[in-house]
Design a protein around this motif. Structure first.
Motif, PDB file in Angstrom:
ATOM      1  N   LEU B  74      19.668 -31.362  16.498  1.00  0.00           N
ATOM      2  CA  LEU B  74      19.203 -31.442  15.250  1.00  0.00           C
ATOM      3  C   LEU B  74      19.223 -32.410  15.091  1.00  0.00           C
ATOM      4  N   THR B  75      19.165 -33.351  14.734  1.00  0.00           N
ATOM      5  CA  THR B  75      18.867 -34.664  14.206  1.00  0.00           C
ATOM      6  C   THR B  75      16.853 -34.692  14.752  1.00  0.00           C
ATOM      7  N   VAL B  76      16.367 -34.691  16.029  1.00  0.00           N
ATOM      8  CA  VAL B  76      15.522 -34.133  16.837  1.00  0.00           C
ATOM      9  C   VAL B  76      14.635 -33.408  15.641  1.00  0.00           C
ATOM     10  N   ALA B 218      11.517 -26.473  23.557  1.00  0.00           N
ATOM     11  CA  ALA B 218      11.097 -26.939  23.639  1.00  0.00           C
ATOM     12  C   ALA B 218      11.807 -28.597  23.799  1.00  0.00           C
ATOM     13  N   PHE B 219      11.238 -29.005  24.553  1.00  0.00           N
ATOM     14  CA  PHE B 219      11.777 -30.191  25.342  1.00  0.00           C
ATOM     15  C   PHE B 219      11.782 -31.718  25.273  1.00  0.00           C
ATOM     16  N   ILE B 235      15.944 -27.158  23.053  1.00  0.00           N
ATOM     17  CA  ILE B 235      15.839 -26.204  22.067  1.00  0.00           C
ATOM     18  C   ILE B 235      15.181 -24.940  21.814  1.00  0.00           C
ATOM     19  N   ASP B 236      16.383 -24.103  21.480  1.00  0.00           N
ATOM     20  CA  ASP B 236      15.511 -22.908  21.929  1.00  0.00           C
ATOM     21  C   ASP B 236      14.565 -22.746  21.006  1.00  0.00           C
ATOM     22  N   LEU B 237      13.304 -22.237  20.808  1.00  0.00           N
ATOM     23  CA  LEU B 237      12.019 -22.027  19.402  1.00  0.00           C
ATOM     24  C   LEU B 237      12.299 -21.335  18.651  1.00  0.00           C
ATOM     25  N   PRO B 242      20.203 -25.715  19.944  1.00  0.00           N
ATOM     26  CA  PRO B 242      19.876 -26.508  21.200  1.00  0.00           C
ATOM     27  C   PRO B 242      21.087 -25.213  22.132  1.00  0.00           C
ATOM     28  N   VAL B 243      20.375 -25.123  23.523  1.00  0.00           N
ATOM     29  CA  VAL B 243      20.936 -24.264  24.303  1.00  0.00           C
ATOM     30  C   VAL B 243      21.934 -25.007  25.448  1.00  0.00           C
ATOM     31  N   ARG B 244      20.901 -26.229  26.103  1.00  0.00           N
ATOM     32  CA  ARG B 244      21.018 -27.639  27.144  1.00  0.00           C
ATOM     33  C   ARG B 244      21.000 -28.568  26.985  1.00  0.00           C
ATOM     34  N   ALA B 245      21.273 -29.637  27.611  1.00  0.00           N
ATOM     35  CA  ALA B 245      21.490 -30.535  27.394  1.00  0.00           C
ATOM     36  C   ALA B 245      22.248 -31.848  27.810  1.00  0.00           C
TER      37      ALA B 245
END
Lengths: 207, 288
Positions: B74-76, B218-219, B235-237, B242-245
């Motif tokens: 989220l900071t990103v 976005a990756f 991140i799902d635009l 965020p959806v995966r990490a």
């Protein structure tokens, strides 16, 4: 009862849930990750195939149901790690089912029970039903094979998978499957020697 | 098809299998699966006499790491605002404010030297373990209140109504403790975001589609040299969530990730019954 037979290839009967036809598996697989309803739709689409494969491996409906349940619970547990499309999903299901069936069979006690029942059926065979007799013989013969050979025989002749598809399920090369299939059939030939001989004679006479 | 194959096929032809699926079993199993998928209410347990034990554990650390990874994502999104105007951080924060529950599932392969051995969870070097988290924030959204973790080896820890339950499948024991002995000590709310900006360095953003869903994403890759860690985030635009990490214990994202979350889902509020703990049949209950 479902007749497995055909003129050229053993026939595999797959029932597809009518509600499930709308969306293709690829789309369903994506939706099912976050949507239980979509997962259930995917489940309905594949339940019959998994159950039949279990029956063809285990020769017992009740046991097949138990293993089918374990398979789908395992699918739920591991679904987040699955990657791939429709074909990969089907092969993944076969892989999980194969592992579940083999795990079940590896427990010697269960295997012995199945064998004992198979022998009983053969020895108590008073029926003139040729199919039932053949089924008992088949069960007796197949259950004497190693689980891996059982898998290959069932996937090849009762689920009609190609060698390349079996290879993907088993995680090996198609050449390996081919050689193991040959070994499995050679063992079956010994157990089913009489049946094979009679068949051969009939074929020769027909020619 | 060779002769053996043909002979076997001839033999098998015409064999009748009673392989018609049982509709009743299919429906029952479907209901079982739905219960697992939606975590239907579990049986209530009798209140147990307990006393409080404070402990630090690997599970706690893993949980905190999980939330940090989300917070970093989220900071990103904040930092990326100037680069990609379509990436509306306001929407992200607004969306985030609607959520107080998080579900994460993934695989941990934690290098043993990075996380000290705990009494409850020991991962050997190179060993992987699937892990699922359910976390519900407290009212102030500063930490987790209710918490549940299920590991691939059958270990289940659950915090519900200030009670902690720890199930050890190997010994079939449940330890019951008063208070929250497991929690995520941070929560990825808006206020927290500014505090974690300093974590990030060397970040890059690429755009593409999610490999599974095909949705625009976005990756993001970034690292935190001071901690010797790096991350890959998706991140799902559409939702800006965020959806995966993935996370590594090196700054170059080399090797197998030590944390690989393939599902991150936010909830307005997770149902309370998710955190309720059902003592398995035959398990020995140890009150601590």
């Amino acid at each position: 009862m479902v007749m497995i037979g055909g003129t050229c290839k053993l026939e595999r009967v797959i029932h597809v849930d009518s509600d499930s036809k709308a969306a293709d598996d690829g789309q369903l697989i994506a939706q099912a990750r976050n949507d239980p309803a979509a997962f259930v739709q995917l489940y309905r689409r594949h339940y019959d195939a998994v159950f039949r494969y279990c029956v063809h491996r285990l020769f017992e409906r009740q046991t097949a149901q138990d293993v089918t349940s374990a398979v789908f619970l395992s699918v739920v547990e591991n679904f987040s790690r699955f990657r791939g499309g429709e074909q990969q999903f089907r092969n993944w299901l076969y892989k999980i089912t194969t592992n579940a069936v083999n795990s079940h069979l590896r427990q010697a006690a269960r295997r012995n029970v199945l064998l004992k029942r198979a022998y009983e059926q053969v020895n108590n065979q008073n029926s003139t039903d040729v199919s039932a007799e053949k089924l008992a013989l088949l069960r007796e013969a197949v259950l004497t094979l190693r689980p891996r050979y059982q898998t290959i025989i069932t996937l090849r002749f009762f689920e009609n998978l190609k060698l390349t598809e079996i290879a993907e399920v088993l995680g090996c090369g198609a050449g390996t499957v081919r050689s193991q299939l040959a070994r499995a059939l050679a063992k079956l030939r010994k157990v089913l020697a009489t049946e094979f001989t009679e068949k051969s004679e009939v074929i020769e006479n027909e020619q | 098809m060779n002769n053996d194959e043909r002979q076997f096929e001839d033999f098998a032809r015409g064999i009748k299998f009673d392989d018609n699926p049982n509709a009743e079993h299919r429906d029952e199993l479907e209901q079982d699966l739905l219960r697992v998928l939606t975590k239907q209410p579990r049986h209530k347990q009798h209140p147990l006499k307990i006393w409080r034990i404070i402990m630090k554990s690997n599970m706690t650390k893993l949980a905190t790491a999980a939330v940090i990874i989300v917070a970093v994502v989220l900071t990103v999104t904040i930092l990326d605002r100037t680069v990609t105007p379509a990436w509306a951080i306001e929407d992200t924060i607004k969306a985030l404010d609607q959520f107080s529950g998080i579900y994460l599932s993934g695989v941990f392969g934690v290098p043993i030297e990075k996380i000290s051995r705990g009494e409850d969870l020991v991962l050997k070097d190179g060993e992987n373990m699937s892990v699922e988290f359910w976390m519900q924030a407290n009212e102030e959204r500063t930490r987790s209140e209710n918490f549940r973790i299920e590991a691939g080896d059958g270990t289940v820890w659950s915090v519900c109504n200030s009670m902690t339950y720890k199930y050890d499948p190997k010994n079939n024991t449940v330890r019951v403790q008063s208070g929250r002995s497991i929690e995520s000590s941070i929560w990825p709310c808006g206020d927290y975001l500014s505090k974690v900006q300093e974590f990030m360095q060397d970040w890059q953003v690429m755009y593409g589609k999610d490999a599974v869903t095909g949705r625009d994403c976005a990756f993001i890759t970034l690292s935190n040299p001071s901690q010797g860690q790096s991350w890959w985030l998706e991140i799902d635009l559409e939702t800006n969530l965020p959806v995966r990490a993935k996370g590594w214990h090196n700054t170059r994202r080399e090797g197998t990730p030590s944390m690989n979350f393939q599902r991150i889902i936010f909830f307005e509020k997770l149902p309370d019954d998710i955190f309720e703990f059902e003592i398995p049949e035959g398990a020995t209950v140890i009150e601590e």
